[in-house]
Design a protein around this motif. Structure first.
Motif, PDB file in Angstrom:
ATOM      1  N   ASP A 162      -1.105   5.739   9.786  1.00  0.00           N
ATOM      2  CA  ASP A 162      -1.888   6.558   8.898  1.00  0.00           C
ATOM      3  C   ASP A 162      -1.999   7.880   8.994  1.00  0.00           C
ATOM      4  OD1 ASP A 162      -2.414   3.882   7.966  1.00  0.00           O
ATOM      5  OD2 ASP A 162      -4.629   3.874   8.698  1.00  0.00           O
ATOM      6  N   TRP A 163      -1.729   8.377  10.253  1.00  0.00           N
ATOM      7  CA  TRP A 163      -1.897   9.853  10.453  1.00  0.00           C
ATOM      8  C   TRP A 163      -0.982  10.532   9.612  1.00  0.00           C
ATOM      9  CZ3 TRP A 163       2.134  12.610  12.598  1.00  0.00           C
ATOM     10  CH2 TRP A 163       2.995  11.853  13.579  1.00  0.00           C
ATOM     11  N   PHE A 164       0.318   9.687   9.398  1.00  0.00           N
ATOM     12  CA  PHE A 164       1.448  10.398   8.777  1.00  0.00           C
ATOM     13  C   PHE A 164       1.630  10.195   7.295  1.00  0.00           C
ATOM     14  CE2 PHE A 164       5.884  10.262   6.960  1.00  0.00           C
ATOM     15  CZ  PHE A 164       5.840  11.889   6.858  1.00  0.00           C
ATOM     16  N   ILE A 165       1.601   8.867   7.098  1.00  0.00           N
ATOM     17  CA  ILE A 165       2.007   8.043   5.979  1.00  0.00           C
ATOM     18  C   ILE A 165       0.845   8.593   4.810  1.00  0.00           C
ATOM     19  CG2 ILE A 165       1.847   5.914   4.450  1.00  0.00           C
ATOM     20  CD1 ILE A 165       4.202   6.440   5.691  1.00  0.00           C
ATOM     21  N   GLY A 166      -0.540   8.785   5.441  1.00  0.00           N
ATOM     22  CA  GLY A 166      -1.583   8.971   4.526  1.00  0.00           C
ATOM     23  C   GLY A 166      -1.140  10.709   3.809  1.00  0.00           C
ATOM     24  N   THR A 167      -0.345  11.280   4.311  1.00  0.00           N
ATOM     25  CA  THR A 167       0.044  12.709   3.677  1.00  0.00           C
ATOM     26  C   THR A 167       0.931  12.547   2.760  1.00  0.00           C
ATOM     27  OG1 THR A 167       1.818  13.269   5.539  1.00  0.00           O
ATOM     28  CG2 THR A 167      -0.488  13.630   6.051  1.00  0.00           C
ATOM     29  N   THR A 168       1.378  11.341   2.329  1.00  0.00           N
ATOM     30  CA  THR A 168       2.489  11.073   1.530  1.00  0.00           C
ATOM     31  C   THR A 168       2.193  10.693   0.226  1.00  0.00           C
ATOM     32  OG1 THR A 168       3.188   8.768   2.059  1.00  0.00           O
ATOM     33  CG2 THR A 168       3.991  10.606   3.600  1.00  0.00           C
ATOM     34  N   PRO A 169       3.130  10.744  -0.822  1.00  0.00           N
ATOM     35  CA  PRO A 169       2.554   9.792  -2.159  1.00  0.00           C
ATOM     36  C   PRO A 169       2.357   8.335  -1.962  1.00  0.00           C
ATOM     37  CG  PRO A 169       4.696  11.201  -2.606  1.00  0.00           C
ATOM     38  CD  PRO A 169       4.221  11.352  -1.170  1.00  0.00           C
ATOM     39  N   MET A 170       2.548   7.748  -0.869  1.00  0.00           N
ATOM     40  CA  MET A 170       2.559   6.200  -0.660  1.00  0.00           C
ATOM     41  C   MET A 170       1.372   6.104   0.413  1.00  0.00           C
ATOM     42  SD  MET A 170       6.582   4.715  -0.263  1.00  0.00           S
ATOM     43  CE  MET A 170       5.891   3.040  -0.120  1.00  0.00           C
ATOM     44  N   SER A 171       0.278   6.688  -0.036  1.00  0.00           N
ATOM     45  CA  SER A 171      -0.927   6.731   0.894  1.00  0.00           C
ATOM     46  C   SER A 171      -1.817   5.439   0.591  1.00  0.00           C
ATOM     47  CB  SER A 171      -1.697   8.047   0.670  1.00  0.00           C
ATOM     48  OG  SER A 171      -2.147   8.318  -0.617  1.00  0.00           O
ATOM     49  N   ALA A 172      -1.674   4.771  -0.328  1.00  0.00           N
ATOM     50  CA  ALA A 172      -2.481   3.523  -0.932  1.00  0.00           C
ATOM     51  C   ALA A 172      -2.797   2.902   0.550  1.00  0.00           C
ATOM     52  CB  ALA A 172      -1.787   2.504  -1.446  1.00  0.00           C
ATOM     53  N   GLY A 173      -4.083   2.565   0.948  1.00  0.00           N
ATOM     54  CA  GLY A 173      -4.569   1.924   2.222  1.00  0.00           C
ATOM     55  C   GLY A 173      -5.022   2.606   3.138  1.00  0.00           C
ATOM     56  N   VAL A 174      -4.752   3.969   3.120  1.00  0.00           N
ATOM     57  CA  VAL A 174      -5.294   4.919   4.226  1.00  0.00           C
ATOM     58  C   VAL A 174      -6.342   5.592   3.970  1.00  0.00           C
ATOM     59  CG1 VAL A 174      -4.432   6.793   5.541  1.00  0.00           C
ATOM     60  CG2 VAL A 174      -2.575   5.182   4.620  1.00  0.00           C
ATOM     61  N   PRO A 175      -7.393   5.628   4.835  1.00  0.00           N
ATOM     62  CA  PRO A 175      -8.851   6.279   4.466  1.00  0.00           C
ATOM     63  C   PRO A 175      -8.487   7.645   4.319  1.00  0.00           C
ATOM     64  CG  PRO A 175      -9.091   4.427   6.085  1.00  0.00           C
ATOM     65  CD  PRO A 175      -7.509   4.644   5.980  1.00  0.00           C
ATOM     66  N   THR A 176      -9.347   8.353   3.457  1.00  0.00           N
ATOM     67  CA  THR A 176      -9.266   9.688   3.291  1.00  0.00           C
ATOM     68  C   THR A 176      -9.756  10.556   4.575  1.00  0.00           C
ATOM     69  OG1 THR A 176      -9.722   9.447   0.743  1.00  0.00           O
ATOM     70  CG2 THR A 176     -10.207  11.540   1.679  1.00  0.00           C
ATOM     71  N   ALA A 177     -10.559   9.698   5.106  1.00  0.00           N
ATOM     72  CA  ALA A 177     -11.092  10.555   6.275  1.00  0.00           C
ATOM     73  C   ALA A 177     -10.027  10.647   7.450  1.00  0.00           C
ATOM     74  CB  ALA A 177     -12.427   9.681   6.942  1.00  0.00           C
ATOM     75  N   THR A 178      -8.897   9.579   7.322  1.00  0.00           N
ATOM     76  CA  THR A 178      -8.105   9.718   8.392  1.00  0.00           C
ATOM     77  C   THR A 178      -7.101  10.759   7.870  1.00  0.00           C
ATOM     78  OG1 THR A 178      -8.238   7.480   8.997  1.00  0.00           O
ATOM     79  CG2 THR A 178      -5.989   8.441   9.134  1.00  0.00           C
ATOM     80  N   THR A 179      -6.614  10.847   6.633  1.00  0.00           N
ATOM     81  CA  THR A 179      -5.642  11.878   6.015  1.00  0.00           C
ATOM     82  C   THR A 179      -6.114  13.085   6.366  1.00  0.00           C
ATOM     83  OG1 THR A 179      -5.047  10.327   4.370  1.00  0.00           O
ATOM     84  CG2 THR A 179      -4.283  12.412   4.021  1.00  0.00           C
ATOM     85  N   GLU A 180      -7.659  13.327   6.293  1.00  0.00           N
ATOM     86  CA  GLU A 180      -8.229  14.664   6.544  1.00  0.00           C
ATOM     87  C   GLU A 180      -7.959  15.258   7.897  1.00  0.00           C
ATOM     88  OE1 GLU A 180     -12.159  14.299   5.020  1.00  0.00           O
ATOM     89  OE2 GLU A 180     -11.390  14.432   2.681  1.00  0.00           O
ATOM     90  N   LEU A 181      -7.587  14.473   8.801  1.00  0.00           N
ATOM     91  CA  LEU A 181      -7.416  15.044  10.093  1.00  0.00           C
ATOM     92  C   LEU A 181      -5.926  15.555  10.392  1.00  0.00           C
ATOM     93  CD1 LEU A 181      -9.511  12.199  12.230  1.00  0.00           C
ATOM     94  CD2 LEU A 181     -10.128  14.605  11.626  1.00  0.00           C
ATOM     95  N   THR A 182      -5.281  15.285   9.274  1.00  0.00           N
ATOM     96  CA  THR A 182      -3.731  15.769   9.586  1.00  0.00           C
ATOM     97  C   THR A 182      -3.495  16.982   8.430  1.00  0.00           C
ATOM     98  OG1 THR A 182      -2.909  13.542   9.958  1.00  0.00           O
ATOM     99  CG2 THR A 182      -1.243  15.331   9.236  1.00  0.00           C
TER     100      THR A 182
END
Length: 447
Positions: A162-182
């Motif tokens: 999640d720490w990486f995939i959340g930054t890509t266009p395929m971010s479905a299923g990754v919480p925003t709170a996780t993505t914001e930490l990258t």
């Protein structure tokens, strides 16, 4: 028996592969176990399903033989079924592959790896690159007590987690709170990286990047990152999944002389067998061990991480690289190929549109349209013609199994593809030469 490839792509069909792809999609999400191997990466109905491979050649289930590049997503750098690797694996198979306690092969493999990559002091093996990079990130967060990860924005992939995939266009299923930490920093720009570290003062646990990519690092850049990481108290992580062995036996860190705190290896390490490695400074790595008094870190714990035959493959690969000068051979082959492709493209008047980039041991190509912008349509045209000529090349990444005749044949096929490319440019529309939908980028929001 090999099927002759014709120059007329309209006659090049793969009925058995097409049927097998339909079966795959019915049973396997995406039709492949790696998105980069998906049939959406190839011209429509022209994604070969492989029967077997040997050396630099593979055969599809329709009976066609191809000269293959980018083998195993850059992992099979010695060629398929390399005899030294196969023999090392075969010796272990009859001895058992997985036990309730460590095998002696594990210590032998660790000793061999640390002798090959002397900038590291400890190593732990796993099965894939994502596990290794995510373990490095977790370790950095534990060691620093900081939540944020800073990754290089110019490098395409670090992990399925999640720490990486959340930054890509395929971010479905990754919480925003996780993505914001990258957060991200640009490659080659020390000032921008320092600004990021200052903006998130005492929040960034690590800087993670591929130490080199399609361009060489600017002078003193990696040393500058080392200094920034030290000054701001964060961990410097080199993702050497690709650069490991292809840049030097000791990776890019061995070539450029800059030592990261942690580094991750894979791909070429096993020549197609599943093995990856997290390596680094003892002070950090030991936090995932038993010989310290601090809080324990769940570093890496994989049931199959120490399969004996995969570790034997890794040791054989390292021996082969050192004894046979494989890295130098990869560079020599790549230089010959790059020169040939550039000459072929120029001779057909598309030298500004079919562009070879990258280090000689890790070549990719760009396909540019009439306005010299990247084009999936022109990539489709180009791949179509390469396939019809018996060249399977999502990239031009070489293996050491290639011979001069393979390179020469590839250049001939590229020249034929470039002749068609020129026609499409003159028509300002490649559509008549596509015979179906264009290939698609891996990272996209919708299927």
């Amino acid at each position: 028996m090999d099927t002759e490839h014709t120059e007329e792509t309209e006659e090049f069909v793969l009925p058995r592969s097409r049927a097998a792809n339909d079966r795959l999609h019915a049973l396997v999400p995406g039709g492949a176990h790696t998105y980069a191997k998906g049939d959406d990466q190839y011209p429509e109905h022209l994604a070969p399903v492989i029967s077997h491979g040997r050396g630099a050649h593979v055969w599809d289930i329709d009976g066609n033989r191809y000269i293959e590049y980018g083998s195993g997503l850059r992992s099979v750098s010695l060629g398929h079924a390399h005899p030294r690797v196969v023999e090392a694996v075969r010796r272990e198979l009859d001895r058992g592959s997985n036990f309730v306690r460590p095998s002696v092969v594990e210590v032998e493999a660790a000793e061999r790896f640390l002798a090959t990559v002397p900038t590291a002091e400890m190593v732990k093996f796993a099965k894939n690159g994502s596990d290794a990079t995510t373990a490095a990130v977790r370790l950095a967060r534990a060691a620093t007590g900081r939540p944020r990860v800073a990754l290089c924005a110019d490098h395409p992939f670090f992990s399925v987690d999640d720490w990486f995939i959340g930054t890509t266009p395929m971010s479905a299923g990754v919480p925003t709170a996780t993505t914001e930490l990258t957060v991200a920093f640009p490659y080659g720009d020390l000032a921008a990286t320092e600004e990021l570290l200052t903006r998130y003062k005492d929040e960034i646990a690590c800087l993670i990047l591929e130490p080199a990519g399609h361009t060489e690092p600017p002078p003193s850049y990696l040393a500058g990152l080392r200094e920034l990481a030290d000054r701001h108290g964060c961990v410097l992580i080199f993702d050497e999944m690709i650069t490991g062995f292809r840049w030097s036996e000791a990776g890019a860190q061995g070539l450029y002389g800059v030592v990261p705190d942690l580094s991750t290896f894979g791909k070429a390490l096993g020549n197609g067998f599943a093995v990856s490695a997290l390596a680094g400074r003892r002070e950090l790595m030991e936090r995932g061990g038993l010989r310290h008094s601090g809080e324990r870190v769940f570093l890496l714990s994989t049931t199959h991480g120490a399969e004996t035959h995969s570790l034997a493959a890794a040791m054989a690969v390292q021996t082969t690289y050192v004894e046979e000068g494989v890295t130098a051979r990869l560079h020599a082959l790549g230089e010959r190929l790059a020169a040939g492709v550039r000459d072929a493209a120029a001779s057909m008047g598309v030298g500004d549109h079919v562009v070879v980039r990258g280090r000689a041991s890790n070549l990719v190509f760009a396909t540019l349209d009439e306005n010299r912008q990247p084009s999936q349509q022109y990539r489709t045209l180009f791949l179509h013609r390469l396939l019809a000529g018996g060249v399977l090349a999502p990239s031009f990444v070489v293996s050491s199994a290639l011979g001069d005749a393979d390179i020469d044949r590839t250049v001939d096929v590229v020249a034929q593809a470039c002749a068609v490319y020129r026609k499409a440019l003159d028509a300002t529309d490649p559509t008549p030469w596509l015979a179906g939908r264009p290939v698609k980028p891996v990272f996209r929001r919708l299927a």
